[in-house]
Design a protein around this motif. Structure first.
Motif, PDB file in Angstrom:
ATOM      1  N   GLN A  78       0.862  -1.188   0.000  1.00  0.00           N
ATOM      2  CA  GLN A  78       0.000   0.000   0.000  1.00  0.00           C
ATOM      3  C   GLN A  78       0.892   1.229   0.000  1.00  0.00           C
ATOM      4  OE1 GLN A  78      -3.024  -0.146   3.002  1.00  0.00           O
ATOM      5  NE2 GLN A  78      -3.070   2.073   3.183  1.00  0.00           N
ATOM      6  N   ARG A  81       3.493   7.316   0.719  1.00  0.00           N
ATOM      7  CA  ARG A  81       3.677   8.632   0.124  1.00  0.00           C
ATOM      8  C   ARG A  81       4.728   8.520  -0.977  1.00  0.00           C
ATOM      9  NH1 ARG A  81       6.654   8.893   4.897  1.00  0.00           N
ATOM     10  NH2 ARG A  81       8.762   9.651   4.558  1.00  0.00           N
ATOM     11  N   PRO A 118      -1.374   8.243  -2.451  1.00  0.00           N
ATOM     12  CA  PRO A 118      -1.272   7.509  -1.184  1.00  0.00           C
ATOM     13  C   PRO A 118      -2.545   6.717  -0.893  1.00  0.00           C
ATOM     14  CG  PRO A 118      -0.554   9.758  -0.888  1.00  0.00           C
ATOM     15  CD  PRO A 118      -1.113   9.672  -2.272  1.00  0.00           C
ATOM     16  N   GLY A 119      -2.375   5.489  -0.460  1.00  0.00           N
ATOM     17  CA  GLY A 119      -3.514   4.621  -0.195  1.00  0.00           C
ATOM     18  C   GLY A 119      -3.782   3.647  -1.314  1.00  0.00           C
ATOM     19  N   GLN A 120      -3.095   3.806  -2.438  1.00  0.00           N
ATOM     20  CA  GLN A 120      -3.315   2.916  -3.579  1.00  0.00           C
ATOM     21  C   GLN A 120      -2.656   1.570  -3.315  1.00  0.00           C
ATOM     22  OE1 GLN A 120      -4.712   3.745  -6.754  1.00  0.00           O
ATOM     23  NE2 GLN A 120      -4.389   1.614  -7.268  1.00  0.00           N
ATOM     24  N   LEU A 121      -3.335   0.486  -3.706  1.00  0.00           N
ATOM     25  CA  LEU A 121      -2.749  -0.850  -3.553  1.00  0.00           C
ATOM     26  C   LEU A 121      -1.944  -1.203  -4.796  1.00  0.00           C
ATOM     27  CD1 LEU A 121      -5.667  -2.945  -2.070  1.00  0.00           C
ATOM     28  CD2 LEU A 121      -3.529  -2.398  -0.958  1.00  0.00           C
ATOM     29  N   ILE A 153      -3.328  -1.793  -8.521  1.00  0.00           N
ATOM     30  CA  ILE A 153      -4.586  -2.544  -8.561  1.00  0.00           C
ATOM     31  C   ILE A 153      -5.712  -1.563  -8.877  1.00  0.00           C
ATOM     32  CG2 ILE A 153      -6.161  -3.966  -7.246  1.00  0.00           C
ATOM     33  CD1 ILE A 153      -3.888  -5.521  -7.057  1.00  0.00           C
ATOM     34  N   THR A 154      -6.375  -1.793  -9.979  1.00  0.00           N
ATOM     35  CA  THR A 154      -7.505  -0.933 -10.340  1.00  0.00           C
ATOM     36  C   THR A 154      -8.751  -1.798 -10.387  1.00  0.00           C
ATOM     37  OG1 THR A 154      -6.986  -1.356 -12.634  1.00  0.00           O
ATOM     38  CG2 THR A 154      -6.147   0.687 -11.701  1.00  0.00           C
ATOM     39  N   GLY A 155      -9.877  -1.191 -10.536  1.00  0.00           N
ATOM     40  CA  GLY A 155     -11.102  -1.977 -10.646  1.00  0.00           C
ATOM     41  C   GLY A 155     -11.737  -2.178  -9.285  1.00  0.00           C
ATOM     42  N   GLY A 157     -13.177  -3.732  -5.974  1.00  0.00           N
ATOM     43  CA  GLY A 157     -12.811  -4.896  -5.180  1.00  0.00           C
ATOM     44  C   GLY A 157     -12.344  -4.447  -3.827  1.00  0.00           C
ATOM     45  N   CYS A 158     -11.953  -5.412  -3.001  1.00  0.00           N
ATOM     46  CA  CYS A 158     -11.530  -5.083  -1.646  1.00  0.00           C
ATOM     47  C   CYS A 158     -10.392  -5.992  -1.218  1.00  0.00           C
ATOM     48  CB  CYS A 158     -12.711  -5.253  -0.686  1.00  0.00           C
ATOM     49  SG  CYS A 158     -12.414  -4.514   0.904  1.00  0.00           S
ATOM     50  N   ALA A 159      -9.581  -5.509  -0.288  1.00  0.00           N
ATOM     51  CA  ALA A 159      -8.460  -6.297   0.223  1.00  0.00           C
ATOM     52  C   ALA A 159      -8.853  -6.916   1.561  1.00  0.00           C
ATOM     53  CB  ALA A 159      -7.230  -5.412   0.399  1.00  0.00           C
ATOM     54  N   TRP A 208      -6.284  -9.422  -2.443  1.00  0.00           N
ATOM     55  CA  TRP A 208      -7.256  -8.520  -3.059  1.00  0.00           C
ATOM     56  C   TRP A 208      -8.194  -9.349  -3.906  1.00  0.00           C
ATOM     57  CZ3 TRP A 208      -8.172  -7.259  -8.242  1.00  0.00           C
ATOM     58  CH2 TRP A 208      -9.059  -6.192  -8.431  1.00  0.00           C
TER      59      TRP A 208
ATOM     60  N   SER B   8      -6.597   1.185   2.718  1.00  0.00           N
ATOM     61  CA  SER B   8      -6.215   1.598   1.372  1.00  0.00           C
ATOM     62  C   SER B   8      -7.406   2.268   0.679  1.00  0.00           C
ATOM     63  CB  SER B   8      -5.750   0.395   0.574  1.00  0.00           C
ATOM     64  OG  SER B   8      -6.816  -0.533   0.483  1.00  0.00           O
ATOM     65  N   LEU B   9      -7.117   2.986  -0.418  1.00  0.00           N
ATOM     66  CA  LEU B   9      -8.160   3.654  -1.188  1.00  0.00           C
ATOM     67  C   LEU B   9      -9.165   2.654  -1.710  1.00  0.00           C
ATOM     68  CD1 LEU B   9      -6.314   6.277  -3.394  1.00  0.00           C
ATOM     69  CD2 LEU B   9      -7.939   6.700  -1.577  1.00  0.00           C
ATOM     70  N   ASN B  10      -8.661   1.487  -2.168  1.00  0.00           N
ATOM     71  CA  ASN B  10      -9.546   0.476  -2.731  1.00  0.00           C
ATOM     72  C   ASN B  10     -10.554   0.012  -1.684  1.00  0.00           C
ATOM     73  OD1 ASN B  10      -6.792   0.434  -3.815  1.00  0.00           O
ATOM     74  ND2 ASN B  10      -7.675  -0.894  -5.371  1.00  0.00           N
ATOM     75  N   GLU B  11     -10.071  -0.213  -0.459  1.00  0.00           N
ATOM     76  CA  GLU B  11     -10.982  -0.688   0.588  1.00  0.00           C
ATOM     77  C   GLU B  11     -12.034   0.363   0.908  1.00  0.00           C
ATOM     78  OE1 GLU B  11      -7.375  -1.893   3.000  1.00  0.00           O
ATOM     79  OE2 GLU B  11      -8.918  -3.111   3.912  1.00  0.00           O
ATOM     80  N   PHE B  14     -14.584   0.558  -1.783  1.00  0.00           N
ATOM     81  CA  PHE B  14     -15.444  -0.616  -1.829  1.00  0.00           C
ATOM     82  C   PHE B  14     -16.484  -0.579  -0.717  1.00  0.00           C
ATOM     83  CE2 PHE B  14     -16.810  -4.641  -3.040  1.00  0.00           C
ATOM     84  CZ  PHE B  14     -17.085  -5.355  -1.894  1.00  0.00           C
TER      85      PHE B  14
END
Lengths: 249, 293
Positions: A78, A81, A118-121, A153-155, A157-159, A208, B8-11, B14
């Motif tokens: 993840q 920065r 920041p925060g992107q997987l 990771i785009t699209g 979904g959840c981790a 993910w 994370s942003l994805n979580e 979602f």
């Protein structure tokens, strides 16, 4: 084929009869074992001893709580920065961050590189890991220059968080036979009703799950977490999948 | 102080998107609590509450002390909360974070200011001696909804606690040890419980109960109702966040009453079971002259 032996504790020397021999290959020690010259082989972690007589190797399967990066591991990181040359990524919370260079992506130049916030997987491979330095990641194969599924990771979904041992079993080539984990195939097959989803399994204990339907993501995520938490066998996984598909609308 | 681990942003995306379809990550209903477990320790006054993965331990103790000079007829009752590094490395001992301060304020208003514990009964000799009851709340594991879990733990610990018996004869105060006389329960008036609602969506249209840690990071507003099983509201705290329709808040309040009744029943049942477990055989067992062989 690898043979499983009994559980060993750190510090107790291994019985010499369990150590495999081979006329041509030298003995290779895998994770968890340490050689004390001249003859002793001593485990450093508690776990199950596995030997492979064909390749003349032995190692220990163990489940620890803290992920220690090792080279060529696939991890789900993840972004924390961005600095001028690389991204700082977190592999597990409250540990030293790993560096991911800006240009370590497929076909990336200074002008065409992906801009990650920041925060992107990110699904990456550990390119450098030793105990003296912060780990380094890359999203591209070093020699071919291809991504092979790595990258941001785009699209939708959840981790989800799973234990390290379970993540390792999911990443095995033959996870159903060797690892005893068939839940992902069951979810996509008849027990799950043919759910459509994709997964990215990180060796650092994060998985993910991506799918167009939020219900599918929730079912797959819960199936993984419950299998891990309860330590289910193949039959138990089958029942769990059927129950979840029935319960969650 | 190490910074807290952010999802994370994805979580985050979602969770918000799934809630628009009324779908929660653990498959619960929007107004469903996680399984609430309440256990008591061997010592009187120790209560441990588990709400999913959130774990809170409360311990009630009492000691003799001098009352405050401006309130000579009242005893002293304090609640102290501690978020230990066991719950998360971002919590440090003796360095209160915003979470800790809000938690202790809510518990204060819910349990202390509502008069759940009768402080006048704690006074022994006016102006000179009184009981000081103190509840220590330790958060062992934080997976969301600390307020509700901590409130149940505090109430259960105080109702479970037994203080030494006392008597006054000709102005002389005698405090009996547990061997001389059975310790007595505190004078308890009513049991208030907290119910916390979290709001999601642009106008706070989706409301859910008992948020996990991940849902708490994503929410746009929250409101805590404190009431007892008779429907008497002790306090309502909505500290900023997205403006919520008044009618929706009233609906939340009525659902909270149902939940509070369920929680109250659970606490009563556990206390009764614990009493039965300690009181094996009862009065007749103590009078028996048979030896155990």
């Amino acid at each position: 084929m690898a043979t499983k032996h009994h559980v060993v504790l750190p510090g107790e020397p291994i019985d010499p009869s369990l150590i495999p021999t081979h006329p041509k290959h030298p003995l290779r020690l895998g994770p968890g074992l340490r050689h004390i010259p001249p003859e002793d082989i001593v485990p450093t972690v508690a776990g199950q001893l596995i030997t492979n007589p064909a390749k003349n190797s032995m190692w220990i399967e163990y489940n620890s709580n803290r992920y220690i990066p090792s080279q060529n591991d696939l991890v789900l990181a993840q972004i924390l920065r961005s600095t001028s040359d690389f991204y700082l990524c977190s592999l597990s919370p409250h540990t030293a961050p790993a560096t991911l260079p800006h240009l370590a992506f497929e076909a990336a130049t200074k002008k065409t590189r992906p801009q990650l916030s920041p925060g992107q997987l990110v699904y990456a491979r550990v390119s450098l890991a030793n105990k003296h330095m912060d780990p380094e990641l890359e999203c591209v194969h070093p020699s071919t220059g291809k991504a092979d599924g790595l990258g941001p990771i785009t699209g939708p979904g959840c981790a989800f968080d799973v234990s390290l041992g379970f993540a390792r079993r999911l990443l095995m080539a033959r996870s159903r036979e060797e690892g005893g984990v068939g839940v992902l195939e069951m979810l996509g097959g008849e027990e799950g009703g043919g759910l459509a989803f994709e997964t990215a399994v990180g060796r650092n204990g994060r998985v993910w799950v991506g799918s167009e339907s939020a219900r599918t993501v929730v079912i797959v995520g819960r199936a993984l977490q419950e299998t891990d938490r309860l330590g289910l066998g193949l039959e138990g996984q089958r029942k769990l999948v059927k129950r979840l598909v029935r319960e969650i609308k | 102080m190490p910074r807290d681990h952010e999802p994370s942003l994805n979580e985050k995306q979602f969770v918000t998107q799934a809630l628009q379809e009324n779908l929660r990550l653990d498959g619960r209903e929007l107004d469903q609590y996680r399984p609430l477990e309440l256990r008591f320790g061997d010592q009187h006054g120790v209560a441990e509450v588990t709400l999913g993965k959130t774990k809170v331990l409360a311990r009630a103790t009492a000691e003799l002390t001098v009352p405050y000079p401006d309130r000579p007829l009242d005893g002293i009752f304090t609640i102290s909360t501690e978020l230990s590094p066991m719950a998360s490395p971002s919590f440090e001992v003796n360095r209160p974070t915003e979470t800790e301060i809000l938690l202790s304020r809510l518990l204060e208003k819910t349990v202390r200011r509502s008069g759940a514990l009768d402080t006048e009964s704690l006074c022994l000799v006016a102006g000179k001696q009184c009981w000081s009851v103190r509840v220590d709340v330790h958060v062992l594991s934080h997976d969301g909804n600390l307020t509700d879990a901590a409130c149940v733990a505090v109430v259960a610990a105080l109702r479970h606690f037994r203080r030494p018996d006392t008597s006054i004869a000709q102005g002389v105060l005698t405090v009996y040890t547990p061997a001389e006389r059975e310790p007595v329960p505190l004078s308890w008036l009513h049991s208030p419980f907290c119910v916390t609602w979290s709001f999601f969506g642009e106008e706070g249209t989706t409301a859910l109960l008992d948020a996990t840690w991940l849902e708490e990071q994503v929410r746009v507003g929250s409101c805590t109702f404190s009431m007892n099983q008779h429907g008497e509201i002790c306090q309502i705290a909505k500290l900023g966040g997205v403006p919520v329709d008044a009618v929706a808040l009233l609906q939340c309040a009525s659902v909270s009453l149902t939940r509070v009744k369920e929680i109250s029943d659970l606490v009563d049942r556990r206390l009764a079971e614990d009493l039965k477990r300690r009181d094996k055989g009862g009065f007749m067992a103590e009078l028996r002259a048979e030896n155990d062989r």
